[in-house]
Design a protein around this motif. Structure first.
Motif, PDB file in Angstrom:
ATOM      1  N   LYS A 206       2.277   5.914 -52.815  1.00 54.55           N
ATOM      2  CA  LYS A 206       2.502   4.470 -52.959  1.00 54.55           C
ATOM      3  C   LYS A 206       3.002   4.140 -54.359  1.00 54.55           C
ATOM      4  CE  LYS A 206       0.249  -0.046 -52.636  1.00 54.55           C
ATOM      5  NZ  LYS A 206      -1.011  -0.775 -52.310  1.00 54.55           N
ATOM      6  N   THR A 207       2.415   4.781 -55.384  1.00 58.58           N
ATOM      7  CA  THR A 207       2.846   4.525 -56.764  1.00 58.58           C
ATOM      8  C   THR A 207       4.284   4.976 -56.973  1.00 58.58           C
ATOM      9  OG1 THR A 207       0.592   4.747 -57.593  1.00 58.58           O
ATOM     10  CG2 THR A 207       2.370   5.027 -59.189  1.00 58.58           C
ATOM     11  N   LEU A 208       4.612   6.162 -56.470  1.00 62.03           N
ATOM     12  CA  LEU A 208       5.982   6.643 -56.628  1.00 62.03           C
ATOM     13  C   LEU A 208       6.951   5.739 -55.878  1.00 62.03           C
ATOM     14  CD1 LEU A 208       7.684   8.869 -57.934  1.00 62.03           C
ATOM     15  CD2 LEU A 208       7.648  10.035 -55.742  1.00 62.03           C
ATOM     16  N   ALA A 209       6.570   5.258 -54.698  1.00 65.14           N
ATOM     17  CA  ALA A 209       7.434   4.340 -53.948  1.00 65.14           C
ATOM     18  C   ALA A 209       7.694   3.074 -54.757  1.00 65.14           C
ATOM     19  CB  ALA A 209       6.791   3.990 -52.610  1.00 65.14           C
ATOM     20  N   GLN A 210       6.675   2.547 -55.425  1.00 71.87           N
ATOM     21  CA  GLN A 210       6.860   1.360 -56.262  1.00 71.87           C
ATOM     22  C   GLN A 210       7.818   1.643 -57.415  1.00 71.87           C
ATOM     23  OE1 GLN A 210       2.572   0.879 -56.985  1.00 71.87           O
ATOM     24  NE2 GLN A 210       2.742  -1.195 -56.171  1.00 71.87           N
ATOM     25  N   MET A 211       7.686   2.819 -58.036  1.00 73.87           N
ATOM     26  CA  MET A 211       8.572   3.185 -59.139  1.00 73.87           C
ATOM     27  C   MET A 211      10.012   3.317 -58.657  1.00 73.87           C
ATOM     28  SD  MET A 211       5.998   5.947 -60.944  1.00 73.87           S
ATOM     29  CE  MET A 211       7.138   6.520 -62.208  1.00 73.87           C
ATOM     30  N   ALA A 242       8.990 -13.109 -56.821  1.00 72.77           N
ATOM     31  CA  ALA A 242       7.773 -13.017 -57.633  1.00 72.77           C
ATOM     32  C   ALA A 242       7.225 -11.591 -57.629  1.00 72.77           C
ATOM     33  CB  ALA A 242       6.732 -14.002 -57.113  1.00 72.77           C
ATOM     34  N   HIS A 243       7.328 -10.922 -56.481  1.00 73.55           N
ATOM     35  CA  HIS A 243       6.887  -9.539 -56.373  1.00 73.55           C
ATOM     36  C   HIS A 243       7.709  -8.650 -57.297  1.00 73.55           C
ATOM     37  CE1 HIS A 243       6.011  -5.918 -53.480  1.00 73.55           C
ATOM     38  NE2 HIS A 243       5.415  -5.792 -54.646  1.00 73.55           N
ATOM     39  N   LEU A 244       9.025  -8.852 -57.320  1.00 75.81           N
ATOM     40  CA  LEU A 244       9.890  -8.100 -58.230  1.00 75.81           C
ATOM     41  C   LEU A 244       9.495  -8.350 -59.677  1.00 75.81           C
ATOM     42  CD1 LEU A 244      13.695  -7.623 -58.168  1.00 75.81           C
ATOM     43  CD2 LEU A 244      12.710  -8.844 -60.089  1.00 75.81           C
ATOM     44  N   ALA A 245       9.223  -9.605 -60.030  1.00 75.76           N
ATOM     45  CA  ALA A 245       8.858  -9.940 -61.411  1.00 75.76           C
ATOM     46  C   ALA A 245       7.572  -9.236 -61.832  1.00 75.76           C
ATOM     47  CB  ALA A 245       8.718 -11.451 -61.562  1.00 75.76           C
ATOM     48  N   ARG A 246       6.607  -9.145 -60.916  1.00 77.17           N
ATOM     49  CA  ARG A 246       5.357  -8.442 -61.237  1.00 77.17           C
ATOM     50  C   ARG A 246       5.613  -6.966 -61.528  1.00 77.17           C
ATOM     51  NH1 ARG A 246       3.383 -11.666 -56.997  1.00 77.17           N
ATOM     52  NH2 ARG A 246       3.414  -9.927 -55.517  1.00 77.17           N
ATOM     53  N   ASP A 247       6.480  -6.337 -60.730  1.00 79.47           N
ATOM     54  CA  ASP A 247       6.774  -4.920 -60.948  1.00 79.47           C
ATOM     55  C   ASP A 247       7.532  -4.704 -62.258  1.00 79.47           C
ATOM     56  OD1 ASP A 247       5.440  -4.083 -58.729  1.00 79.47           O
ATOM     57  OD2 ASP A 247       7.156  -3.081 -57.794  1.00 79.47           O
ATOM     58  N   ARG A 249       7.184  -6.444 -64.973  1.00 80.69           N
ATOM     59  CA  ARG A 249       6.188  -6.519 -66.055  1.00 80.69           C
ATOM     60  C   ARG A 249       5.341  -5.251 -66.100  1.00 80.69           C
ATOM     61  NH1 ARG A 249       6.311 -12.108 -64.650  1.00 80.69           N
ATOM     62  NH2 ARG A 249       4.692 -11.835 -63.069  1.00 80.69           N
ATOM     63  N   MET A 250       5.021  -4.696 -64.924  1.00 79.10           N
ATOM     64  CA  MET A 250       4.201  -3.491 -64.882  1.00 79.10           C
ATOM     65  C   MET A 250       4.950  -2.270 -65.404  1.00 79.10           C
ATOM     66  SD  MET A 250       2.643  -1.502 -61.526  1.00 79.10           S
ATOM     67  CE  MET A 250       1.850  -2.983 -60.928  1.00 79.10           C
ATOM     68  N   PHE A 251       6.169  -2.070 -64.932  1.00 78.58           N
ATOM     69  CA  PHE A 251       6.876  -0.817 -65.208  1.00 78.58           C
ATOM     70  C   PHE A 251       7.707  -0.842 -66.493  1.00 78.58           C
ATOM     71  CE2 PHE A 251       6.619  -0.440 -60.414  1.00 78.58           C
ATOM     72  CZ  PHE A 251       5.583   0.476 -60.455  1.00 78.58           C
ATOM     73  N   SER A 252       8.190  -2.016 -66.886  1.00 80.33           N
ATOM     74  CA  SER A 252       8.993  -2.086 -68.112  1.00 80.33           C
ATOM     75  C   SER A 252       8.276  -2.799 -69.241  1.00 80.33           C
ATOM     76  CB  SER A 252      10.326  -2.794 -67.825  1.00 80.33           C
ATOM     77  OG  SER A 252      10.135  -4.186 -67.653  1.00 80.33           O
ATOM     78  N   GLY A 253       7.192  -3.518 -68.926  1.00 76.06           N
ATOM     79  CA  GLY A 253       6.510  -4.308 -69.946  1.00 76.06           C
ATOM     80  C   GLY A 253       7.269  -5.570 -70.307  1.00 76.06           C
ATOM     81  N   GLU A 254       8.236  -5.956 -69.485  1.00 73.12           N
ATOM     82  CA  GLU A 254       9.091  -7.105 -69.769  1.00 73.12           C
ATOM     83  C   GLU A 254       9.304  -7.925 -68.509  1.00 73.12           C
ATOM     84  OE1 GLU A 254      12.259  -5.352 -72.922  1.00 73.12           O
ATOM     85  OE2 GLU A 254      12.185  -4.321 -70.993  1.00 73.12           O
ATOM     86  N   THR A 255       9.694  -9.176 -68.693  1.00 75.02           N
ATOM     87  CA  THR A 255      10.157  -9.962 -67.556  1.00 75.02           C
ATOM     88  C   THR A 255      11.538  -9.453 -67.145  1.00 75.02           C
ATOM     89  OG1 THR A 255      11.276 -11.595 -68.939  1.00 75.02           O
ATOM     90  CG2 THR A 255       8.934 -11.985 -68.428  1.00 75.02           C
ATOM     91  N   PRO A 256      11.984  -9.754 -65.948  1.00 71.24           N
ATOM     92  CA  PRO A 256      13.342  -9.343 -65.579  1.00 71.24           C
ATOM     93  C   PRO A 256      14.402  -9.850 -66.548  1.00 71.24           C
ATOM     94  CG  PRO A 256      12.130  -9.995 -63.625  1.00 71.24           C
ATOM     95  CD  PRO A 256      11.260 -10.339 -64.794  1.00 71.24           C
ATOM     96  N   MET A 271      20.250 -14.163 -66.098  1.00 67.28           N
ATOM     97  CA  MET A 271      19.564 -14.678 -67.262  1.00 67.28           C
ATOM     98  C   MET A 271      18.850 -15.994 -66.989  1.00 67.28           C
ATOM     99  SD  MET A 271      19.994 -12.187 -69.104  1.00 67.28           S
ATOM    100  CE  MET A 271      19.014 -12.837 -70.440  1.00 67.28           C
ATOM    101  N   ARG A 272      19.277 -16.738 -65.992  1.00 66.49           N
ATOM    102  CA  ARG A 272      18.606 -18.015 -65.725  1.00 66.49           C
ATOM    103  C   ARG A 272      17.673 -17.936 -64.523  1.00 66.49           C
ATOM    104  NH1 ARG A 272      23.959 -19.534 -63.688  1.00 66.49           N
ATOM    105  NH2 ARG A 272      23.873 -19.721 -61.403  1.00 66.49           N
ATOM    106  N   ASP A 273      17.586 -16.760 -63.902  1.00 64.85           N
ATOM    107  CA  ASP A 273      16.872 -16.680 -62.627  1.00 64.85           C
ATOM    108  C   ASP A 273      15.930 -15.486 -62.657  1.00 64.85           C
ATOM    109  OD1 ASP A 273      17.837 -16.069 -59.178  1.00 64.85           O
ATOM    110  OD2 ASP A 273      16.172 -17.218 -59.990  1.00 64.85           O
ATOM    111  N   GLY A 274      15.044 -15.468 -63.670  1.00 64.62           N
ATOM    112  CA  GLY A 274      14.274 -14.256 -63.910  1.00 64.62           C
ATOM    113  C   GLY A 274      12.952 -14.172 -63.226  1.00 64.62           C
ATOM    114  N   GLY A 275      12.417 -15.234 -62.710  1.00 67.41           N
ATOM    115  CA  GLY A 275      11.133 -15.166 -62.030  1.00 67.41           C
ATOM    116  C   GLY A 275       9.997 -14.811 -62.951  1.00 67.41           C
ATOM    117  N   GLY A 276      10.129 -14.965 -64.243  1.00 64.64           N
ATOM    118  CA  GLY A 276       9.035 -14.620 -65.124  1.00 64.64           C
ATOM    119  C   GLY A 276       9.237 -15.153 -66.510  1.00 64.64           C
TER     120      GLY A 276
END
Length: 276
Positions: A206-211, A242-247, A249-256, A271-276
């Motif tokens: 599951k973790t690798l699939a998320q990555m 929102a799900h993409l934005a959470r990932d 933050r988790m994997f890059s430490g940044e907002t999209p 740049m204007r549609d980042g969800g985070g």
């Protein structure tokens, strides 16, 4: 003499190592170092033979002097890897594929997960011998040959066909595959697949699939961001933006949008549609 960009020589693996490593590279700084350079949830497992000043590398945070890393190996880490150097770093690095790492490290792969381990600690006297031989070699070509020969001789562990199949299926689907479906096709329970996968790959499926899904979104943002983050989220298999934005933050430490700005992915819709 003025500072200059680093020398970077990277080549694909020779045919005999094509399924073990994704690349082998020689890196030498000439006065210009790295400042908070980021790798977001890398999908390769590095083995680095240090020839200069150690890098400062931290998992998920800004490195400091305590994070100086000489020769080392590292496993999968579902987060940002932050790297700094002083302009005098020099190394040879092998990037293992996940299955190649198992062939080389065997059952020690889980010991590397979310860790950076000194080469002597993971390889013992063989690690010290490898460092000495690489340091004494003349030229990057000879160093590549030494490291490739070393990898080939040690790659004696055989992954299970079931785990290899599961990994290939996840990779081919960029993570957008149900783990239960893979387990059913193999004939294992999901719990058994998760346990064996973690033992051989170093992370649960599951973790690798998320990555993999995160990296798919990164590729789409770089190559086809015309529809904005909502379209990228849908194409990469996310439930919503929102799900993409959470990932991110988790994997890059940044907002999209922060990620896009740092990498100069400058499509105005991103740049204007980042969800985070």
């Amino acid at each position: 003499m003025m500072d200059a960009p680093p020398d970077v020589i990277r080549r694909p693996p020779s045919p005999r190592l094509a399924r073990l490593i994704s690349s082998i590279s020689f890196y030498r700084e000439r006065g210009i170092g790295l400042a908070a350079f980021r790798h977001a949830a890398p999908l390769t497992l590095p083995l680095l033979v240090n020839l200069g000043t150690p890098f400062r590398i931290a998992l998920g945070h800004q490195p400091d002097t305590a994070d100086a890393r000489p020769s080392f190996a590292a496993g999968l880490f579902p987060g940002p890897v932050v790297i700094e150097s002083d302009g005098r770093a020099e190394c040879v690095q092998v990037d293992f594929t996940p299955l190649g790492a198992y062939r080389f490290f065997g059952g020690a792969v889980p010991d590397l997960t979310a860790r950076i381990v000194d080469l002597d600690d993971i390889l013992g006297p063989l690690g010290r011998d490898l460092r000495a031989r690489v340091a004494e070699a003349a030229g990057w070509q000879r160093r590549f040959e030494i490291v490739e020969d070393f990898v080939l001789r040690r790659a004696v562990y055989e992954p299970s066909p079931e785990v290899a199949f599961a990994l290939e299926t996840l990779w081919r689907g960029a993570g957008a595959v149900r783990i239960a479906d893979i387990a059913s096709e193999i004939g294992w329970s999901r719990k058994h697949l998760t346990r064996r996968f973690h033992h051989e790959i170093g992370a649960p499926p599951k973790t690798l699939a998320q990555m993999l899904r995160f990296h798919r979104a990164c590729v789409l943002a770089r190559t086809d961001g015309a529809g904005g983050w909502a379209a990228i989220a849908a194409d990469a298999g996310y439930a919503d933006q929102a799900h993409l934005a959470r990932d991110f933050r988790m994997f890059s430490g940044e907002t999209p949008t922060g990620w896009a700005a740092r990498l100069d992915v400058v499509d105005s819709r991103l740049m204007r549609d980042g969800g985070g």
